[in-house]
Design a protein around this motif. Structure first.
Motif, PDB file in Angstrom:
ATOM      1  N   VAL A  38       4.085   0.264  -3.240  1.00 32.50           N
ATOM      2  CA  VAL A  38       4.067   1.707  -3.476  1.00 32.50           C
ATOM      3  C   VAL A  38       5.435   2.309  -3.133  1.00 32.50           C
ATOM      4  N   ALA A  39       6.057   1.845  -2.066  1.00 32.48           N
ATOM      5  CA  ALA A  39       7.391   2.330  -1.696  1.00 32.48           C
ATOM      6  C   ALA A  39       8.400   1.986  -2.791  1.00 32.48           C
ATOM      7  N   HIS A  40       8.297   0.789  -3.352  1.00 36.16           N
ATOM      8  CA  HIS A  40       9.180   0.374  -4.447  1.00 36.16           C
ATOM      9  C   HIS A  40       8.999   1.300  -5.655  1.00 36.16           C
ATOM     10  N   LEU A  41       7.753   1.579  -6.013  1.00 32.37           N
ATOM     11  CA  LEU A  41       7.474   2.470  -7.136  1.00 32.37           C
ATOM     12  C   LEU A  41       7.974   3.887  -6.852  1.00 32.37           C
ATOM     13  N   ALA A  42       7.727   4.371  -5.645  1.00 33.90           N
ATOM     14  CA  ALA A  42       8.168   5.725  -5.289  1.00 33.90           C
ATOM     15  C   ALA A  42       9.690   5.849  -5.405  1.00 33.90           C
ATOM     16  N   ARG A  43      10.411   4.844  -4.918  1.00 28.62           N
ATOM     17  CA  ARG A  43      11.877   4.868  -5.055  1.00 28.62           C
ATOM     18  C   ARG A  43      12.273   4.908  -6.522  1.00 28.62           C
ATOM     19  N   GLY A  44      11.596   4.121  -7.345  1.00 26.60           N
ATOM     20  CA  GLY A  44      11.895   4.092  -8.768  1.00 26.60           C
ATOM     21  C   GLY A  44      11.661   5.430  -9.453  1.00 26.60           C
ATOM     22  N   PHE A  45      10.678   6.198  -8.967  1.00 26.47           N
ATOM     23  CA  PHE A  45      10.395   7.512  -9.518  1.00 26.47           C
ATOM     24  C   PHE A  45      11.238   8.605  -8.863  1.00 26.47           C
ATOM     25  N   GLY A  46      12.021   8.229  -7.864  1.00 26.68           N
ATOM     26  CA  GLY A  46      12.843   9.219  -7.170  1.00 26.68           C
ATOM     27  C   GLY A  46      12.055  10.088  -6.205  1.00 26.68           C
ATOM     28  N   ILE A  47      10.923   9.592  -5.732  1.00 31.00           N
ATOM     29  CA  ILE A  47      10.090  10.335  -4.778  1.00 31.00           C
ATOM     30  C   ILE A  47      10.638  10.069  -3.382  1.00 31.00           C
ATOM     31  N   ARG A  48      11.105  11.105  -2.720  1.00 31.73           N
ATOM     32  CA  ARG A  48      11.744  10.939  -1.414  1.00 31.73           C
ATOM     33  C   ARG A  48      10.754  10.847  -0.245  1.00 31.73           C
ATOM     34  N   PRO A  49       9.690  11.649  -0.221  1.00 31.02           N
ATOM     35  CA  PRO A  49       8.742  11.524   0.901  1.00 31.02           C
ATOM     36  C   PRO A  49       8.028  10.173   0.865  1.00 31.02           C
ATOM     37  N   SER A  50       7.586   9.725   2.024  1.00 28.52           N
ATOM     38  CA  SER A  50       6.832   8.475   2.096  1.00 28.52           C
ATOM     39  C   SER A  50       5.473   8.646   1.441  1.00 28.52           C
ATOM     40  N   VAL A  51       5.111   7.699   0.595  1.00 28.53           N
ATOM     41  CA  VAL A  51       3.782   7.660  -0.010  1.00 28.53           C
ATOM     42  C   VAL A  51       3.092   6.449   0.607  1.00 28.53           C
ATOM     43  N   ILE A  52       2.012   6.700   1.327  1.00 30.87           N
ATOM     44  CA  ILE A  52       1.361   5.632   2.081  1.00 30.87           C
ATOM     45  C   ILE A  52      -0.067   5.448   1.573  1.00 30.87           C
ATOM     46  N   PRO A  53      -0.401   4.255   1.072  1.00 30.40           N
ATOM     47  CA  PRO A  53      -1.786   4.025   0.627  1.00 30.40           C
ATOM     48  C   PRO A  53      -2.734   4.009   1.821  1.00 30.40           C
ATOM     49  N   MET A  54      -4.008   4.196   1.552  1.00 27.78           N
ATOM     50  CA  MET A  54      -5.008   4.235   2.619  1.00 27.78           C
ATOM     51  C   MET A  54      -5.045   2.928   3.408  1.00 27.78           C
ATOM     52  N   SER A  55      -4.840   1.804   2.721  1.00 27.36           N
ATOM     53  CA  SER A  55      -4.936   0.507   3.373  1.00 27.36           C
ATOM     54  C   SER A  55      -4.175  -0.535   2.559  1.00 27.36           C
ATOM     55  N   ASP A  56      -3.656  -1.537   3.242  1.00 25.68           N
ATOM     56  CA  ASP A  56      -3.074  -2.687   2.557  1.00 25.68           C
ATOM     57  C   ASP A  56      -4.149  -3.723   2.227  1.00 25.68           C
ATOM     58  N   ASP A  57      -5.326  -3.545   2.796  1.00 26.50           N
ATOM     59  CA  ASP A  57      -6.436  -4.470   2.570  1.00 26.50           C
ATOM     60  C   ASP A  57      -7.311  -3.981   1.419  1.00 26.50           C
ATOM     61  N   PRO A  58      -7.985  -4.896   0.740  1.00 25.19           N
ATOM     62  CA  PRO A  58      -8.931  -4.469  -0.298  1.00 25.19           C
ATOM     63  C   PRO A  58     -10.018  -3.590   0.324  1.00 25.19           C
ATOM     64  N   VAL A  59     -10.395  -2.540  -0.372  1.00 24.89           N
ATOM     65  CA  VAL A  59     -11.424  -1.620   0.108  1.00 24.89           C
ATOM     66  C   VAL A  59     -12.483  -1.500  -0.978  1.00 24.89           C
ATOM     67  N   ARG A  60     -13.715  -1.740  -0.610  1.00 23.47           N
ATOM     68  CA  ARG A  60     -14.823  -1.675  -1.560  1.00 23.47           C
ATOM     69  C   ARG A  60     -15.272  -0.225  -1.714  1.00 23.47           C
ATOM     70  N   THR A  61     -15.501   0.187  -2.935  1.00 23.79           N
ATOM     71  CA  THR A  61     -16.040   1.509  -3.232  1.00 23.79           C
ATOM     72  C   THR A  61     -17.474   1.337  -3.688  1.00 23.79           C
ATOM     73  N   ARG A  62     -18.354   2.091  -3.081  1.00 27.90           N
ATOM     74  CA  ARG A  62     -19.763   2.030  -3.461  1.00 27.90           C
ATOM     75  C   ARG A  62     -20.192   3.409  -3.929  1.00 27.90           C
ATOM     76  N   ILE A  63     -20.906   3.436  -5.018  1.00 23.74           N
ATOM     77  CA  ILE A  63     -21.421   4.687  -5.557  1.00 23.74           C
ATOM     78  C   ILE A  63     -22.931   4.583  -5.593  1.00 23.74           C
ATOM     79  N   GLN A  64     -23.596   5.511  -4.925  1.00 20.17           N
ATOM     80  CA  GLN A  64     -25.043   5.515  -4.892  1.00 20.17           C
ATOM     81  C   GLN A  64     -25.519   6.596  -5.837  1.00 20.17           C
TER      82      GLN A  64
END
Length: 69
Positions: A38-64
């Protein structure tokens, strides 16, 4: 393209979206953590603030849903 072929156009994923997805997937397969990719992509787009994903680990999404609906 789908519209010009007479098909439904609800699926609005374009070349830019696919390009970002392909690069992110390549970076992850190359061993980068999601935070690093994500940091690599942000630099490529010229985004200066840090963009931090929720987790580096896989996260399961459940919809009930209500089965009666």
């Amino acid at each position: 393209m789908l519209g010009s072929l007479g098909e439904q156009t609800w699926f609005q994923l374009g070349d830019r979206d696919i390009g970002v997805h392909l690069l992110r997937a390549t970076l992850l397969r190359g061993g980068l953590r999601l935070t690093e990719a994500v940091a690599h992509l942000a630099r490529g787009f010229g985004i200066r603030p840090s963009v931090i994903p929720m987790s580096d680990d896989p996260v399961r999404t459940r919809i009930q849903t209500d089965p009666e609906s």
